[in-house]
Design a protein around this motif. Structure first.
Motif, mmCIF file in Angstrom:
data_model
loop_
_atom_site.group_PDB
_atom_site.id
_atom_site.type_symbol
_atom_site.label_atom_id
_atom_site.label_comp_id
_atom_site.label_asym_id
_atom_site.label_seq_id
_atom_site.Cartn_x
_atom_site.Cartn_y
_atom_site.Cartn_z
ATOM 1 N N ILE A 42 0.886 -1.183 0.000
ATOM 2 C CA ILE A 42 0.000 0.000 0.000
ATOM 3 C C ILE A 42 0.919 1.227 0.000
ATOM 4 O O ILE A 42 1.818 1.318 0.853
ATOM 5 N N ARG A 44 0.610 5.334 0.115
ATOM 6 C CA ARG A 44 -0.337 6.423 0.354
ATOM 7 C C ARG A 44 0.250 7.766 -0.096
ATOM 8 O O ARG A 44 1.435 7.875 -0.389
ATOM 9 N N ASN A 45 -0.628 8.780 -0.137
ATOM 10 C CA ASN A 45 -0.215 10.149 -0.496
ATOM 11 C C ASN A 45 0.460 10.188 -1.863
ATOM 12 O O ASN A 45 1.450 10.877 -2.066
ATOM 13 N N ARG A 74 -10.213 2.956 -0.048
ATOM 14 C CA ARG A 74 -9.163 3.894 0.362
ATOM 15 C C ARG A 74 -9.253 5.147 -0.490
ATOM 16 O O ARG A 74 -9.797 5.130 -1.586
ATOM 17 N N HIS A 77 -5.750 8.863 -3.292
ATOM 18 C CA HIS A 77 -4.294 9.052 -3.305
ATOM 19 C C HIS A 77 -3.569 7.836 -2.772
ATOM 20 O O HIS A 77 -2.394 7.900 -2.439
ATOM 21 N N THR A 78 -4.283 6.722 -2.655
ATOM 22 C CA THR A 78 -3.643 5.495 -2.168
ATOM 23 C C THR A 78 -3.608 4.466 -3.285
ATOM 24 O O THR A 78 -4.604 4.248 -3.972
ATOM 25 N N ASP A 236 3.183 -0.914 4.067
ATOM 26 C CA ASP A 236 2.197 0.165 3.903
ATOM 27 C C ASP A 236 2.960 1.459 4.168
ATOM 28 O O ASP A 236 3.410 1.693 5.295
ATOM 29 N N ALA A 238 3.627 5.784 3.409
ATOM 30 C CA ALA A 238 3.095 7.085 2.947
ATOM 31 C C ALA A 238 4.219 7.920 2.338
ATOM 32 O O ALA A 238 5.277 8.075 2.953
#
Ligand code: EPZ
Length: 442
Positions: A42, A44-45, A74, A77-78, A236, A238
């Motif tokens: 995953i 993110r951002n 989600r 942006h993920t 995961d 970001a």
């Protein structure tokens, strides 16, 4: 289908607060690194920009599954990237020629499969964009390269072995490709004269979250203790905020006087740009995850040398050339990273700027009142700066070739409008003819 253009009216306004997207120049490499995980990562951002879509295509071409806003709802942006089914190590010319950053899959493909077949990236508007340092570094780890009809064929007949690598230049891409191969090379690899950009640290952090062993990323000497590929697992992660997008908006706030706040960015990523804004007469306030710029008096001239991080970022050179063009006095800007990154000057001159280019120096005689004009983006940063120029120019500015901007700025016009700019995306003219142009992107 004719390409849209951005039309800006010179209302001199850019003030308020804007949320910065995730860093393009990190997210692209985080996506490539997921190849090493062999499962569902995953990330993110992740910004919604066209370069990310191209990297998603590259991964899907390799057999991965890439989903945005997936079944668990989600946010958009993920990304969910499942590389368990990656069964090819070939990246086609059509994708590499669209985006040279596709070369970032070289290291992880070699790490995972011991082989790779990647189209040689071409040059682009800002320079030859060679990859000799990528190849030399990877060869130190035991990789053998051949050229096969424009494709780079990588093999590791004796496996990946640790080495002490010294880069001729702190190349961002070469450091990243080295990192993504060295994490599974037998022994302890040292990368000396490594790039120190915040995006390198972000990539190293994700690799460590995947089970890699990396020390001192962000310094010029990075140590990597190899682990078996099977020890690497999904994570995961970001993406850090985009310091170049943040710097672009801060330059806009300095241009108009602001006050303008960029949120979602670590101010320590922008030390040099903030220092130069202060030298030019701006007031800059820093918080944990924001930076605010204000200016009352005239912009003052400045001297800038672009250098690898923590030096002044080449990706903010055009934006600060614009500031210099509006400052009271003469500035000197020296471009040390790319051999041909002053094309923005010619476009800005069409708006009335007085800039003399001598080799890799630009002499910017400031104090001009810019006039709106039709102009063309020569790369994504120059394009973004031309739109900013339109905000303070007298009249209307029509910025063409905005596909460059869409590669690296998420909803650029929307964010500018939220800050009071009179900007919009339009078709260039009524009876437009279908024109299709394919350009090699940087
Ligand atoms: C990354 O490009 C960024 N792109 C660039 O951002 C950024 O300008 C650049 O780093 C410098 O910070 C991405 O991360 C996708 P380099 P990269 O390898 O990795 C030469 C933007 O606007 N060189 O540090 O390609 C090279 O030609 C883009 O977002 C070699 O000669 O940069 C250049 O002159 C533009 N041989 C200089 O080094 C090599 O093997 C710096 O290149 C590698 C590089």
């Amino acid at each position: 289908m004719a390409q849209e253009i951005i039309v800006v009216h010179g209302n001199g306004t850019l003030a308020g607060e804007v949320q910065v997207s995730g860093a393009k120049n990190s997210a692209l490499k985080l996506m490539a690194a997921s190849i090493l995980a062999g499962g569902e990562c995953i990330i993110r951002n992740v910004p919604r920009i066209s370069d990310i879509e191209v990297m998603a295509e590259v991964l899907e071409q390799l057999g991965a599954r890439v989903e945005r806003n997936n079944h668990e709802g989600r946010d958009e942006h993920t990304l969910t990237i499942d590389t368990s089914s990656v069964n090819s190590f070939e990246t086609p010319y059509e994708l590499v020629s669209k985006m040279r950053a596709s070369i970032s899959v070289l290291g992880p493909l070699i790490g995972r499969f011991g082989s790779a077949l990647v189209a040689m990236p071409g040059g682009c508007q800002i320079g030859a964009r060679k990859i000799d340092m990528h190849l030399k570094g990877l060869e130190s780890l035991g990789v053998e390269f051949g050229i096969d009809h424009g494709y780079l064929k990588a093999t590791t007949p004796h496996g990946l072995k640790a080495a002490h690598v010294v880069l001729d230049f702190p190349s961002v891409g070469a450091t990243e490709n080295m990192l993504m191969a060295a994490v599974v090379a037998e022994g302890v690899t040292t990368i000396e004269n490594a790039a120190r950009e915040p995006e390198i640290v972000d990539l190293a952090n994700m690799l460590v979250e995947m089970g890699a062993r990396i020390e001192d990323a962000g310094s010029s000497i990075i140590r990597v203790t190899g682990v078996p590929i099977g020890a690497l697992h999904p994570c995961d992660h970001a993406t850090v905020g985009d310091r170049i997008e943040a710097g672009t908006f801060l330059a806009g706030g300095a241009l108009t006087g602001g006050p303008l706040t960029v949120r979602g960015i670590d101010p320590s990523y922008l030390r040099m740009a903030i220092m130069k804004l202060r030298e030019m007469g701006c007031t800059v306030r820093e918080g944990d995850d924001f930076v605010t710029v204000t200016r009352e008096g005239d912009l003052r001239p400045v001297e800038i040398q672009t250098l690898p991080h923590p030096g002044f970022p080449t990706d903010l050179q055009a934006q600060f050339m614009l500031l210099a063009a509006c400052a009271k006095g003469t500035s000197v800007i020296t471009e040390n990273v790319f051999e041909n990154r002053f094309m923005f000057a010619a476009e800005l001159a069409r708006m009335g700027a007085d800039i003399v280019i001598e080799d890799h120096h630009a002499l910017v005689r400031g104090g001009c009142q810019l006039q709106g004009a039709p102009v063309s983006s020569t790369d994504l940063r120059a394009g973004a700066a031309l739109v900013l120029a339109g905000i303070v120019a007298e009249g209307e500015t029509r910025v063409h070739k905005i596909s460059h901007i869409d590669r690296g700025y998420e909803d650029y016009v929307g964010k500018l409008r939220s800050l009071g700019a009179e900007a919009s995306r339009e078709l260039p003219y009524r009876n437009h003819r279908a024109t299709i142009r394919v350009e090699t992107e940087c």
